[in-house]
Enzyme design. Sequence first.
Site, PDB file in Angstrom:
ATOM      1  N   HIS A  48      21.620  32.238 -48.710  1.00 45.98           N
ATOM      2  CA  HIS A  48      20.659  31.192 -49.108  1.00 45.98           C
ATOM      3  C   HIS A  48      20.284  31.334 -50.578  1.00 45.98           C
ATOM      4  O   HIS A  48      20.291  30.348 -51.336  1.00 45.98           O
ATOM      5  CB  HIS A  48      19.410  31.288 -48.232  1.00 45.98           C
ATOM      6  CG  HIS A  48      18.309  30.360 -48.652  1.00 45.98           C
ATOM      7  ND1 HIS A  48      18.428  28.990 -48.593  1.00 45.98           N
ATOM      8  CD2 HIS A  48      17.065  30.610 -49.155  1.00 45.98           C
ATOM      9  CE1 HIS A  48      17.307  28.425 -49.032  1.00 45.98           C
ATOM     10  NE2 HIS A  48      16.468  29.391 -49.382  1.00 45.98           N
ATOM     11  N   TYR A  56       6.988  25.242 -59.075  1.00 51.58           N
ATOM     12  CA  TYR A  56       7.137  26.657 -58.729  1.00 51.58           C
ATOM     13  C   TYR A  56       7.210  27.599 -59.937  1.00 51.58           C
ATOM     14  O   TYR A  56       6.984  28.802 -59.799  1.00 51.58           O
ATOM     15  CB  TYR A  56       8.348  26.870 -57.819  1.00 51.58           C
ATOM     16  CG  TYR A  56       9.675  27.011 -58.515  1.00 51.58           C
ATOM     17  CD1 TYR A  56      10.239  28.271 -58.734  1.00 51.58           C
ATOM     18  CD2 TYR A  56      10.386  25.894 -58.940  1.00 51.58           C
ATOM     19  CE1 TYR A  56      11.466  28.411 -59.362  1.00 51.58           C
ATOM     20  CE2 TYR A  56      11.599  26.019 -59.561  1.00 51.58           C
ATOM     21  CZ  TYR A  56      12.145  27.279 -59.767  1.00 51.58           C
ATOM     22  OH  TYR A  56      13.351  27.404 -60.395  1.00 51.58           O
ATOM     23  N   THR A  77      14.750  31.428 -45.379  1.00 48.70           N
ATOM     24  CA  THR A  77      15.840  30.649 -44.786  1.00 48.70           C
ATOM     25  C   THR A  77      17.024  31.547 -44.459  1.00 48.70           C
ATOM     26  O   THR A  77      17.464  32.341 -45.282  1.00 48.70           O
ATOM     27  CB  THR A  77      16.283  29.542 -45.747  1.00 48.70           C
ATOM     28  OG1 THR A  77      15.150  28.738 -46.076  1.00 48.70           O
ATOM     29  CG2 THR A  77      17.356  28.669 -45.121  1.00 48.70           C
TER      30      THR A  77
END
Length: 422
Positions: free
Chosen positions: A140, A251, A356
Amino acid sequence: MTNANDPSLKTWVQVPKGSDFPIQNLPFGIFKNKRLSPRAGVAIGDKIVDLAVLQEEGFLSALHLPDAIFLGESLNDFIELGRPVTKKVRERVSELLREDNEELRDHQSRGKVMVNRKEAEMLMPVKVGDYTDFYSSMEHATNVGSMFRDPANALLPNWKHLPVGYHGRASSIIPSGVNIHRPKGQYKTPDMDAPQFGPSRKMDMELEMGFITCKPTKLGDSITTAEAEEHIFGFVLFNDWSARDLQAWEYVPLGPFLGKNFASSMSPWIVTLDALEPFRVAGPKQDTPVLPYLAFKGNKSFDIKLEAYLKPEGGKDNLICQSNFKYMYWNIAQQLAHHTVNGCNINVGDLYASGTISGPTEDSFGSLLELSWNGTKPLKLADGTKRSFMEDGDTITLKGYCEKDGVKIGFGEVTATLLPAK
């Protein structure tokens, strides 16, 4: 006492073929129904063992548990008794449910103890005080790094040296079946001169698992990798909903905020670490040497098959992802050791999500961001429609299970529907 994980065990309870909840599983959860207040139960087949009634009727008297330990809206007080105690409870329930044991089977209170699962409402199994989300799947992290940074240097320099994580929002963690609204916030694409405000245009799911701690520590103390599993009660399925466009704009430099904190969904049944013992496996080889506090011995990963389904409004489920928990680069012992190495204290009921869980093949990618490669390769559904990200009315369902020696240990499911923005 016979091992509760023995694959030869059989029960007097009728368990449908392929059920997630055979006698070898016995996960714990909190439920209520029209006549019963919230309380702890154990799942077997299509039934729930009402632990409060089981205790009241004296079946657990030899364990000397606190009075009414199973009455309440969370498992926190019960799991705080420690893994040695919770293991004995699971073993005693297993003993009572075995086909050759008439104690409960032929007892007059059997009807009160055994509750139909379809008539029960499942609640949050624990009161989550703190929630940490890790970023522990190398596949991921590599996919995201390739998509948004430099494919030749997809992993940031720290990634193979420590389990990256952030502290999320515990108040918006919800049980399976609670639907969510499309979040709103700021987003800005490279072609925009200024950010805009509105509903997220890139709503995503994340296929994750989470573990729950049952043994607290004091501020200043740390947990070694050898001690970590003493503090871990069990696992749940976890969907860390993500608004990718909000996340991309916000972010830097401090990490996820509004793109994540609007909702996270968890499955209602906690599968104990004890039940998962037969499914231990070695994790991926960590080719970069770790610092001593992250070194560990033994198999700390688990062979848990994971699936994600997307169902359009009025449509059918589409299997969009098949992954496995064993792909995780950083294991749970390393995660908890790193989390506490600076003296951070942990509490009973705290939740730690894996991040994830993506595998090595395109059909094992654990998010729509990866499956559609940020919208450049839309998924084709069975009804002919396509998806890059979620549309209003879409339902996401995550499932997980282990299989070995003819025994299937399942986690049930975590499901929710995306509603329009308010």
